[in-house]
Design a protein around this motif. Structure first.
Motif, PDB file in Angstrom:
ATOM      1  N   LEU A   3     -21.784 -30.734 -27.816  1.00  0.00           N
ATOM      2  CA  LEU A   3     -23.057 -30.848 -27.104  1.00  0.00           C
ATOM      3  C   LEU A   3     -23.879 -32.047 -27.548  1.00  0.00           C
ATOM      4  CD1 LEU A   3     -24.001 -27.087 -26.921  1.00  0.00           C
ATOM      5  CD2 LEU A   3     -22.898 -28.510 -25.193  1.00  0.00           C
ATOM      6  N   SER A   6     -23.206 -37.555 -24.740  1.00  0.00           N
ATOM      7  CA  SER A   6     -23.976 -37.823 -23.526  1.00  0.00           C
ATOM      8  C   SER A   6     -23.056 -37.964 -22.318  1.00  0.00           C
ATOM      9  CB  SER A   6     -24.822 -39.078 -23.688  1.00  0.00           C
ATOM     10  OG  SER A   6     -23.999 -40.192 -23.951  1.00  0.00           O
ATOM     11  N   LYS A  26     -22.033 -37.373 -16.907  1.00  0.00           N
ATOM     12  CA  LYS A  26     -23.154 -37.534 -17.822  1.00  0.00           C
ATOM     13  C   LYS A  26     -23.718 -36.141 -18.054  1.00  0.00           C
ATOM     14  CE  LYS A  26     -24.102 -42.289 -16.994  1.00  0.00           C
ATOM     15  NZ  LYS A  26     -25.060 -43.323 -16.714  1.00  0.00           N
ATOM     16  N   ARG A  27     -24.507 -35.990 -19.110  1.00  0.00           N
ATOM     17  CA  ARG A  27     -24.989 -34.676 -19.545  1.00  0.00           C
ATOM     18  C   ARG A  27     -25.565 -33.828 -18.411  1.00  0.00           C
ATOM     19  NH1 ARG A  27     -26.331 -32.145 -24.090  1.00  0.00           N
ATOM     20  NH2 ARG A  27     -25.811 -33.919 -25.379  1.00  0.00           N
ATOM     21  N   GLU A  28     -26.489 -34.360 -17.629  1.00  0.00           N
ATOM     22  CA  GLU A  28     -27.145 -33.554 -16.593  1.00  0.00           C
ATOM     23  C   GLU A  28     -26.176 -33.156 -15.483  1.00  0.00           C
ATOM     24  OE1 GLU A  28     -30.670 -35.590 -15.361  1.00  0.00           O
ATOM     25  OE2 GLU A  28     -31.516 -35.520 -17.380  1.00  0.00           O
TER      26      GLU A  28
END
Length: 45
Positions: A3, A6, A26-28
């Protein structure tokens, strides 16, 4: 999953081990993709 990252590389496989999908997020975008997985989906590192 790490976690702290990125960018996430994902390889989705079925119960027989056949690759269904390979993607980078990407993270989102990863969070959105993960929320759309069916109930009972196993996520591993």
């Amino acid at each position: 999953m790490d976690l702290a990252k990125s960018v996430f590389s994902v390889c989705a496989v079925d119960g027989a081990g056949h690759v269904l999908e390979r993607r980078e997020f990407k993270r989102e975008a990863f969070a959105v993709w993960l929320a759309q997985r069916p109930s009972g989906t196993v996520v591993a590192m």
